[in-house]
Design a protein around this motif. Structure first.
Motif, short mmCIF file in Angstrom:
data_model
loop_
_atom_site.label_atom_id
_atom_site.label_comp_id
_atom_site.label_asym_id
_atom_site.label_seq_id
_atom_site.Cartn_x
_atom_site.Cartn_y
_atom_site.Cartn_z
N GLY A 12 17.34 4.00 0.10
CA GLY A 12 16.29 5.00 -0.06
C GLY A 12 15.38 4.73 -1.25
N LEU A 13 15.85 3.98 -2.22
CA LEU A 13 15.03 3.65 -3.39
C LEU A 13 14.06 2.51 -3.14
N LEU A 14 14.37 1.66 -2.16
CA LEU A 14 13.55 0.49 -1.89
C LEU A 14 12.26 0.87 -1.17
N PRO A 15 11.15 0.20 -1.50
CA PRO A 15 9.91 0.47 -0.77
C PRO A 15 9.99 -0.09 0.64
N GLY A 16 9.44 0.61 1.58
CA GLY A 16 9.47 0.15 2.96
C GLY A 16 8.21 -0.62 3.31
N GLY A 17 8.18 -1.15 4.51
CA GLY A 17 6.98 -1.83 4.98
C GLY A 17 6.99 -3.32 4.75
N VAL A 18 6.01 -3.97 5.36
CA VAL A 18 5.85 -5.41 5.26
C VAL A 18 4.80 -5.72 4.22
N ARG A 19 5.12 -6.58 3.28
CA ARG A 19 4.19 -6.96 2.21
C ARG A 19 4.01 -8.46 2.24
N THR A 20 2.75 -8.90 2.11
CA THR A 20 2.47 -10.33 2.11
C THR A 20 1.18 -10.59 1.34
N VAL A 21 0.88 -11.86 1.14
CA VAL A 21 -0.34 -12.30 0.45
C VAL A 21 -1.02 -13.32 1.34
N GLY A 22 -2.36 -13.25 1.40
CA GLY A 22 -3.10 -14.22 2.20
C GLY A 22 -4.50 -14.42 1.68
N ASP A 23 -5.18 -15.45 2.19
CA ASP A 23 -6.56 -15.76 1.81
C ASP A 23 -7.52 -15.05 2.76
N VAL A 24 -8.50 -14.35 2.21
CA VAL A 24 -9.50 -13.67 3.03
C VAL A 24 -10.46 -14.71 3.58
N ILE A 25 -10.57 -14.78 4.91
CA ILE A 25 -11.41 -15.76 5.60
C ILE A 25 -12.78 -15.18 5.92
N SER A 26 -12.80 -13.94 6.43
CA SER A 26 -14.07 -13.29 6.75
C SER A 26 -13.90 -11.78 6.66
N ILE A 27 -15.06 -11.09 6.54
CA ILE A 27 -15.08 -9.63 6.41
C ILE A 27 -16.03 -9.06 7.45
N ASP A 28 -15.60 -8.01 8.13
CA ASP A 28 -16.43 -7.27 9.08
C ASP A 28 -16.63 -5.87 8.50
N THR A 29 -17.77 -5.65 7.81
CA THR A 29 -18.00 -4.37 7.16
C THR A 29 -18.23 -3.24 8.16
N ALA A 30 -18.74 -3.55 9.35
CA ALA A 30 -18.96 -2.51 10.35
C ALA A 30 -17.64 -1.91 10.82
N ALA A 31 -16.63 -2.74 10.98
CA ALA A 31 -15.32 -2.27 11.44
C ALA A 31 -14.35 -2.01 10.28
N SER A 32 -14.76 -2.32 9.05
CA SER A 32 -13.91 -2.20 7.85
C SER A 32 -12.63 -2.99 7.98
N THR A 33 -12.75 -4.22 8.49
CA THR A 33 -11.59 -5.10 8.63
C THR A 33 -11.90 -6.47 8.02
#
Length: 78
Positions: A12-33
């Motif tokens: 219960g003390l541990l944070p949940g979820g998947v965590r990772t690191v990556g390089d941003v290749i492109s940005i779509d500001t219209a879709a916010s992704t």
């Protein structure tokens, strides 16, 4: 109801979820992704546009949470 099981309390003390690191290749500001390339070469689409193209980003459960430092990475097999 509270548990007395120490293992369940510890989990219960541990944070949940998947965590990772990556390089941003492109940005779509219209879709916010952003398209992010992970260390193993897989490209994923993550929610968020806060990190510029060419920089590393922290990704938690598919959301970009901030910029990650550009540190060297090593793979060691034992």
């Amino acid at each position: 109801m509270a548990t007395v099981n120490p293992w369940k309390k510890f989990i219960g003390l541990l944070p949940g979820g998947v965590r990772t690191v990556g390089d941003v290749i492109s940005i779509d500001t219209a879709a916010s992704t952003s398209v992010v390339e992970l260390r193993n070469g897989v490209q994923i689409t993550a929610r968020g546009v806060d990190v510029a193209v060419g920089l590393k980003a922290f990704i938690v459960d598919g959301d970009i949470t901030g910029q990650a430092p550009s540190l060297p990475q090593y793979d060691i097999e034992v």
